[in-house]
Motif scaffolding. Structure first.
Motif, short mmCIF file in Angstrom:
data_model
loop_
_atom_site.label_atom_id
_atom_site.label_comp_id
_atom_site.label_asym_id
_atom_site.label_seq_id
_atom_site.Cartn_x
_atom_site.Cartn_y
_atom_site.Cartn_z
N ARG A 131 0.76 -1.40 0.04
CA ARG A 131 0.07 -0.16 0.15
C ARG A 131 0.86 1.20 -0.02
O ARG A 131 0.63 2.18 -0.63
N ALA A 133 1.16 3.91 -2.95
CA ALA A 133 0.46 5.24 -2.53
C ALA A 133 1.91 6.42 -2.88
O ALA A 133 1.55 7.39 -3.05
N PRO A 161 -1.81 7.99 -3.88
CA PRO A 161 -2.47 7.28 -2.50
C PRO A 161 -3.87 6.51 -2.96
O PRO A 161 -4.41 5.70 -2.27
N ARG A 162 -4.53 7.27 -4.02
CA ARG A 162 -5.93 6.69 -4.27
C ARG A 162 -5.83 5.37 -5.01
O ARG A 162 -6.51 4.40 -4.76
N GLU A 192 -5.41 2.46 -2.46
CA GLU A 192 -6.71 1.85 -1.99
C GLU A 192 -7.45 1.30 -3.21
O GLU A 192 -8.15 0.37 -2.87
N ALA A 193 -7.50 1.64 -4.25
CA ALA A 193 -8.13 1.20 -5.41
C ALA A 193 -7.65 -0.36 -5.70
O ALA A 193 -8.23 -0.96 -6.25
N HIS A 241 -7.48 -2.37 -3.88
CA HIS A 241 -8.29 -3.36 -3.28
C HIS A 241 -9.51 -3.91 -3.80
O HIS A 241 -9.88 -5.15 -4.00
N ARG A 242 -9.86 -2.71 -4.75
CA ARG A 242 -11.14 -3.19 -5.41
C ARG A 242 -10.78 -3.86 -6.71
O ARG A 242 -11.40 -4.88 -7.18
N ARG A 244 -10.33 -7.50 -5.60
CA ARG A 244 -11.39 -8.06 -5.27
C ARG A 244 -12.19 -8.42 -6.56
O ARG A 244 -12.58 -9.89 -6.46
N GLU A 259 -10.60 1.97 -15.01
CA GLU A 259 -11.68 1.80 -13.90
C GLU A 259 -11.23 1.86 -12.71
O GLU A 259 -12.21 2.08 -11.78
N GLU A 266 -5.13 5.86 -11.58
CA GLU A 266 -5.02 6.89 -12.12
C GLU A 266 -3.60 6.99 -12.35
O GLU A 266 -3.08 7.87 -13.40
#
Lengths: 402, 522, 536
Positions: free
Chosen positions: C111, C115, C119-120, C123-124, C126-127, C130, C193, C196
């Motif tokens: 992470r 980051a 930083p975004r 976290e993305a 994880h999505r 998943r 999707e 960035e």
């Protein structure tokens, strides 16, 4: 844009240290740290029992810094948050805090947290897990800025019946006037501090928010101020006991974030978690509203409830059955403990309709390891109201000194 | 029967789909108000003067996709639709070489005996597939997993149609439908001119090159709509494409719909979680039981409605709807006929393609991937004045071309790139029609950015959003809004963002109207 | 023509690649007399460990292991026969400006690493994981099943179609749409999707182009990305590792397992023709003229090599032959195997970072990879190639002498046919130099450490390994060649138009990678047809 910042040796030391870490290392006796949201934190300083009873009897310090904190600012900050969470943020006055949950399109909970209103267009959200991905996508179409400020703010939870007294002695003049969910700004010895009357123990308590460079001196002065009132640092295990008694939910224990579930049917809505009181259908549109309205109309098919379990063996991870014979599975326990204060064997559990109604009895399949031999018990468990423990002192303003 | 006064439906935008929707609703007795931001109806199907005395179909240039039954149903002929020419031929141009009339067996045989043998089989097979696909285009997309009878029936019917193709055709269909056009035409044909022309047809209006998987779908898409358009197929309305939408407007008005131009909708208003009407730029508020947006999905949801009425996941998907066009439009005023060397005047009045090979088209796409325009672009050209001299002063001519590929946002910006791009375009045309530059009286180049502004389409994409499997059928434009209805009750989509997509087809408008008629009582 | 072989076998498997051996093992375990014929004088096909220079071991074709189905390893007792798979440690992508993105196994370290770039995106991620896991969970059970023929009315096909439909239905409406989109999107659009940062997108899009003649912007490349995630090591989805002793250890264990079940492998026995009498496969003819008879022939060669080279056209329907000719099997990858005097330094990577013990890539952006693909389309090797390099000797001590290292460098893109004429040694050297220069830009001492380099173009891979055009998957993994379309519609169930002749290679469902699923599925089909146990 890449490789602009210096590279920390994170591959060698993945976990960060909070500004209180030095004290934690000195005071905890097991040389054992656990990861929480990317930080190294303490689960037990001395013994869980000592720490738990300090929560219910004296004053405790709990390092809250790893809570993920976002600052939300801008002309549309209020509208943004109101669309994000299920409660009506318009009703949240400056200087107040609100416990909220937020959902995805299908009404399933992504996370819970607290919203602090610091100004008309200035909010802070504290969450258990990182949310930048969801928060940023939720900001499409809103004039709002979202910044993560977790490492800019050191946070310390001061909880217990004598906590108000200790804080006053520490120098928070007037802290006794703070009502539950109210914020106060203080300056102690030139250090600006924000105090909120919030917590995760269900008891009298406050949370202090400060600059990281002030963390150690605040800690030390609190320990001194509380020395006659039994102050002690606690780890996450004691806190977990307190929160179960208070009936509070823990993400990844009592529910899994809908942003993380891989399997079908593991998501939970606030209605299913018994958090319907947080869902305001009267306010303007919010994420998941249409799905929750439909569920509200149909009624929930499962519900998170409190259980009073027969016997004194905690029903950790127990499957629940409709009858003692253990034929029809109707749910499972998410959190369980023997409550030392209530002298009850309590649990939180998710249970299918119609067995979730208060007063109903289900059967918990409990496995006991007795000198390495596993034994199985079927214990009757009665669905009861939450919280299990709710002392008057948690609300009294001003609170008593002891 | 409600007694509340006011409009049953407001339609935002008087594009062809909005007008078809208005006419269909009005004919069913609904009180319909169409609000158009511009000074004329038509959307991307309009005729505009681009130089004094020279008029051109400024967006779409030919009518080849509107189902014959719809033209009949709305009695567009009665409402003034006439054709300057129908069943237009297509010719592949070759700089300095012999052009190839597509579909002409003799011409093809002179190129390649093998191709001449393969063509009739290929043509017939693709037309069979096109008819199958049309069944899918004409009906609204079903939803998956609802268990609803209508959805199950729609899916079952689709399966049955597939089966009815017969085993051999079904297998071939299931194989090629996901393929790229480049491989398909390379497998079938050896002539570069034929491969190039077919490749261009496969990618016209898409942000893909012919090597991109999924371009057989877009090729079939074009053929499917053409199959339903009937024998008239490639047709040129007299007076340009504006004549079509004028006829549609008359059909709607005759049925009782009211059309207001210069009435830009700035906001769709919501009350009690239901679309309640619209607010105009002037501040005027108009209430209606339903609001039907002919605008693209991004404009509708993110600009006119606003994210605050929608859930984050839905907004996330709308935000990712790929809607950047790479098709530019070039209009030239000429003082004489361009010398494309196609022989018969009928051919010059038809569709002229510059796509000398499939590789040429693919290379043209390469540039646009990196925010550059194609140095050697592909063209679909018409000279509408051959069939309809009234579009220009006597003896003068109009050349109208769809050009690929031009990025929506070139790295250096269109300000800097417009002139060099125009020069490159004219250079390619000159090579195919010597002397063209000396006959030039006026030029107009509409880049995707211009098209966005002119036609109020996000990204300047003529399909509102890429036609590709991941934006097609039940996921177009996004799940949750793929059956015209949207998460906000009373708000519907009727434009090219919906299934089945763009092209002057009118199906989305008609299906949206049917949905509203079924859902919203009067 | 020489005399027929001494005895008739139940089954002959043509080609001792991993799928051929897997098929052979299953059939031998069911009691059949199985002979595997291999044209090379070594076993393994594209899963080999070769000693081409001193005491260095090269996994000179496939080079990492993850996709090999655990149920196959278990059933065939491969660990007992010596197979050991060791996970490697993350990986990284190095950029031309000196920056890098590393992937660490520790999720907190990961992470923080992502980051640094965004930083975004951290976290993305994880999505992203998943959704990848959701899709893997959906697809994985399909790997070990025969795809149904959607045109058939046979109960088995209808049942299987129903199973597929129900599986899809069970995930619920929203995820069904996600699945449809996922299978048809480009990797670039898919990654847009979530992320960035250009480098984050570039890093994750790498697996969407490995081995395929698609660019990251080609629709369908998201599926290829997924294909590489479908493996797991002990339930860790998407984890990759080394076979201890090189990829040859996989085929060596399979061979040992086969022999323990009574099967045999004969090397240096190139099959020239499949022997067909009365429309039925009866055995094979070797290049030497030797005939070997068998009741069943299983070809592990790719579909083109099998039917355009080893079966006389008169035995095949014209439609089928046309379909085989049109099967897309494109060489797009090159490989360098390098013996190094020591561990090369990568100054951009922080000292001591474990990512050097994983797969290292060189690229900056998806655009750079797409441009590399544009080169391939024009019949050139990429001027700025996408490089997937590993130094397995850091983890596996058997690969190189102490202190020395073996480096495997996979290169995308390299065409089978060059626009400017056939491959020559000079061109091969120039291709190698392009790759070595690209690496040397990130490693100043790299060139001076090279003691030996094997440079393999798709043309070489075809000639040495037998894979048509050197395609590592025995056929592109595009929608027109997946599931019931693979390799030929109507022949996706391991059978062929010739009775008694089966396919077991990666040309069949579910495709390439050292997975073993095609071989296992083919064996089940053969056994079912012989009345030796059912097939799902």
């Amino acid at each position: 844009m890449s490789s602009a910042r210096p590279i920390p040796p994170h591959f060698r030391k993945p976990l960060l240290e909070t500004p209180f870490h030095e004290r934690a290392r000195e005071l905890q006796q097991h040389d054992h740290f656990v990861a929480w949201a990317g930080y190294s934190t303490v689960d037990v300083f001395t013994t869980v029992e000592q720490e738990y009873f300090a929560v219910r009897n004296a004053t405790t310090l709990y390092d809250l810094t790893p809570m993920v904190k976002y600052r939300v600012t801008g002309p549309e900050a209020e509208r943004y948050l109101n669309r994000l969470v299920t409660r009506d943020v318009r009703k949240l006055k400056v200087g107040r805090v609100s416990y909220v949950v937020w959902c995805n399109d299908s009404g399933h909970i992504i996370d819970d947290g607290t919203v602090f209103r610091l100004g008309p267009q200035d909010f802070r959200i504290c969450t258990a897990e990182r949310q930048l991905d969801w928060f940023s996508d939720s900001a499409i179409g809103f004039d709002v800025a979202i910044d993560e400020v977790t490492s800019d703010i050191a946070a310390l939870s001061v909880q217990g019946p004598t906590s108000c007294f200790v804080l006053k002695r520490f120098g928070l003049d007037g802290v006794e006037r703070l009502r539950p969910f109210e914020l106060g700004e203080f300056t102690v010895g030139g250090r600006p501090l924000l105090a909120s009357r919030t917590g995760f123990t269900g008891d009298l308590g406050y949370e202090l928010w400060m600059r990281p460079e002030h963390a150690l001196s605040v800690w030390d002065e609190l320990m001194t101020a509380g020395s006659t009132r039994g102050i002690r640092p606690i780890g996450s295990q004691a806190l977990n006991m307190a929160r179960i008694e208070a009936g509070f939910l823990l993400p990844n224990v009592d529910f899994v974030s809908a942003e993380h579930t891989v399997r079908v049917g593991r998501d939970r809505t606030p209605l299913e978690l018994g958090l319907g009181w947080l869902v305001d259908f009267e306010k303007p549109h919010f994420n998941g509203r249409r799905a929750l309205l439909a569920q509200h109309a149909q009624g929930v098919r499962r519900l998170l409830v409190g259980l009073d379990v027969a016997g004194n063996k905690p029903a950790h991870n127990a499957l629940l059955y409709a009858e003692e014979a253990g034929e029809r599975e109707v749910g499972s326990v998410t959190s369980a403990m023997w409550s030392p204060t209530c002298k009850r064997n309590i649990a939180l559990a998710i249970i299918d309709a119609p067995h979730y109604r208060v007063g109903a009895t289900v059967w918990a399949d409990i496995y006991l390891n007795r000198e390495l031999v596993w034994e199985r018990r079927m214990a009757a468990a009665r669905v009861v109201e939450r919280p299990f423990f709710a002392p008057e002192r948690r609300r009294a303003t001003p609170p008593a000194d002891r | 029967m409600s007694t509340v006064a006011g409009w049953d439906a407001i339609i935002v935008g008087a594009g062809h789909n909005g007008l078809v929707c208005a006419a269909t609703l009005a004919r069913a007795g609904r009180r319909v108000l169409v609000l158009e931001a511009g000074d004329a109806v038509g959307g991307c199907a309009v005729t505009r003067e681009f130089a004094p005395g020279f008029r051109v179909s400024a967006g779409a240039q030919l009518l080849h996709q509107m189902p014959a039954e719809l033209v009949e149903e709305l009695r567009l002929a009665t409402h003034g639709l006439e054709f300057a020419a129908t069943a237009l031929p297509t010719t592949a141009l070759a700089a300095g070489g012999e052009p190839l009339a597509i579909g002409d067996p003799g011409a093809l045989a002179r190129r390649s005996a093998a191709d001449a043998r393969a063509w009739p089989l290929y043509d017939a097979r693709l037309k069979r597939f096109a008819r199958l696909l049309y069944g899918l285009l004409a009906a609204p997309a079903p939803r998956l997993g609802t268990g609803a009878w209508s959805d199950t029936f729609a899916l079952g019917r689709l399966g049955l149609r597939l089966r009815l193709l017969g085993r051999r055709d079904m297998r071939e269909f299931l194989r090629i439908v996901g393929m790229n056009a480049y491989d398909l035409v390379s497998d079938e044909f050896e002539s570069d001119a034929l491969r190039g022309a077919l490749s261009l047809d496969a990618v016209l209006g898409t942000n893909f090159g012919p090597r991109a998987p999924g371009t057989v779908l877009t090729l079939l898409y074009r053929l499917a709509a053409e199959s339903a358009a009937g024998p008239r197929a490639l047709a040129q309305p007299k007076g340009g494409m504006g004549a079509l939408t004028a006829a549609l407007a008359r059909a709607a008005t005759a049925a009782g719909a009211v059309i207001r131009t210069m009435a830009p909708v700035t906001r769709i208003s919501v009350s009690e979680d239901r679309a309640a009407g619209v607010v105009l730029g002037s501040g005027e508020e108009i209430a209606a039981r339903s609001v039907i947006s002919n605008a693209d999905a991004k404009t509708t949801f993110l600009t006119l409605l606003g994210a605050e009425y929608l859930d984050t996941g839905f907004v996330r998907r709308v935000d990712h709807f790929r809607s950047r066009g790479v098709t530019a439009k070039l209009h030239l005023a000429l003082d004489r006929l361009p010398a494309f060397g196609v022989g018969a005047p009928a051919a010059l009045g038809g569709r002229l393609l510059i796509a000398p090979s499939a590789d040429y088209v693919e290379r043209a796409w390469n540039h646009s991937k990196y925010g550059e325009w194609s140095a050697s672009p592909a063209f679909e050209i018409t000279v509408p004045t051959v069939n309809d001299p009234a579009l220009a002063p006597a003896g003068r001519h109009v050349l109208s071309a769809t050009v690929q590929y031009a990025p929506y946002a070139p790295q250096r910006g269109w300000e800097a790139e417009r002139q060099p791009f125009l020069a490159a375009l004219l250079g390619v045309l000159e090579a195919h029609a010597p002397g063209l530059q000396s006959s030039l009286l006026a030029t107009q180049l509409l880049t995707p950015a211009d098209l966005e502004r002119e036609f109020r389409v996000h990204g300047g994409h003529w399909h509102h959003g890429d036609l590709a499997f991941d934006q097609f059928y039940m996921v177009r434009p996004v799940p949750g809004a793929a059956q015209h209805a949207t998460p906000v009750a009373g708000l519907y989509l009727c434009g090219a963002s919906c299934h089945p997509g763009g092209g002057v087809m009118g199906i989305a408008g008609r299906n949206a109207a049917r949905r509203v008629l079924a859902e919203v009582s009067r | 023509m020489s005399a027929a072989s001494h005895r008739r076998h139940d089954v002959i498997v043509v080609g001792a690649g991993h799928n051929g051996l897997v098929a052979a093992c299953y059939m031998a375990r069911a009691g059949l007399d199985v002979l595997v014929l291999e044209r090379n004088d070594y076993i393994g096909g594209a899963a080999v460990s070769r000693k081409l220079y001193q005491d260095f071991t090269y996994s000179n074709c496939s080079y990492v292991c993850s996709l090999l189905r655990p149920e196959i390893m278990r059933t065939l007792e491969l660990p007992r026969f010596g197979l050991q798979i060791i996970p490697y440690e993350g990986g990284c992508t190095m950029m031309r400006d000196g920056g890098h993105l590393a992937l660490y196994d520790n999720h907190d370290a990961l992470r923080r690493e992502i980051a640094r770039h965004s930083p975004r995106d951290a976290e993305a991620y994880h999505r992203f994981s998943r959704d990848i896991i959701r899709q893997c969970k959906f697809i994985k059970p399909l790997l070990m099943r025969e795809p149904p023929d959607p045109t058939s009315f046979k109960p088995r096909d209808l049942t299987e179609l129903l199973y597929l439909g129900q599986r899809l239905n069970n995930v619920g409406e929203e995820r069904m749409y996600d699945t449809i989109r996922f299978w048809t999107m480009s990797a670039a659009d898919f990654l847009d999707e979530y992320f960035e940062s250009e480098i984050v997108k570039a890093h994750f899009s790498g697996s969407s182009i490995i081995g395929t003649a698609l660019g990251p912007r080609s629709p369908g490349s998201a599926y290829v990305l997924l294909h590489h995630y479908m493996g797991d090591i002990d339930e860790t989805v998407g984890a990759w590792g080394f076979a201890r002793g090189g990829m040859g250890a996989v085929t060596a264990a399979l061979t040992a397992s086969l022999q323990a079940s009574g099967g045999a492998v004969r090397t240096a026995a190139p099959v020239e023709q499949v022997l067909i009498r009365n429309g039925r496969a009866r055995g094979v003819v070797l290049a030497s003229g030797e005939e070997i008879e068998a009741g069943t022939v299983v070809s592990n060669m790719d579909v083109k090599r099998t039917f355009l080279k080893a079966v006389a056209p008169e035995h095949l329907p014209e439609d089928f032959l046309t379909a085989v000719r049109r099967f897309k099997i494109r060489g797009s990858s090159g490989k360098l195997n390098i013996a190094l005097d020591g561990l090369p330094s990568f100054p951009a990577l922080p000292a001591g970072a474990p990512c050097v013990r994983g797969d290292m890539h060189i690229t900056d952006t998806i655009e750079m990879m797409e441009r590399a693909y544009d080169d391939w389309k024009e019949g050139r090797w990429s001027a700025a190639p996408y490089v997937d390099m590993l130094i397995p000797s850091q983890i596996d001590p058997t690969m190189a002498p102490d202190g020395k290292h073996y480096m495997s460098v996979f290169v995308q893109y390299c065409p089978y046919q060059l626009a400017d004429g056939p491959w020559t040694d000079a061109k091969r050297q120039a291709f190698g130099a392009t790759v070595i220069d690209a690496i040397a830009r990130h490693s100043p001492d790299f060139k001076s450490l090279i003691r030996h380099a094997e440079i393999r173009t798709p043309w070489d891979i075809e000639n040495e390994v037998g894979l048509t055009e050197g395609n590592i998957f025995q056929g592109e993994l595009t929608m027109d060649q997946l599931l019931f379309n693979r390799p030929v519609p109507g022949y996706a169930q391991y059978r062929t138009p010739v009775k008694g002749l089966y396919l077991s290679g990666s040309s069949t469902h579910p495709g390439g990678g050292v997975m073993g699923a095609p071989g296992a599925n083919a064996a089940r089909r053969v056994l079912a047809d012989l009345g030796r146990g059912g097939t799902r």
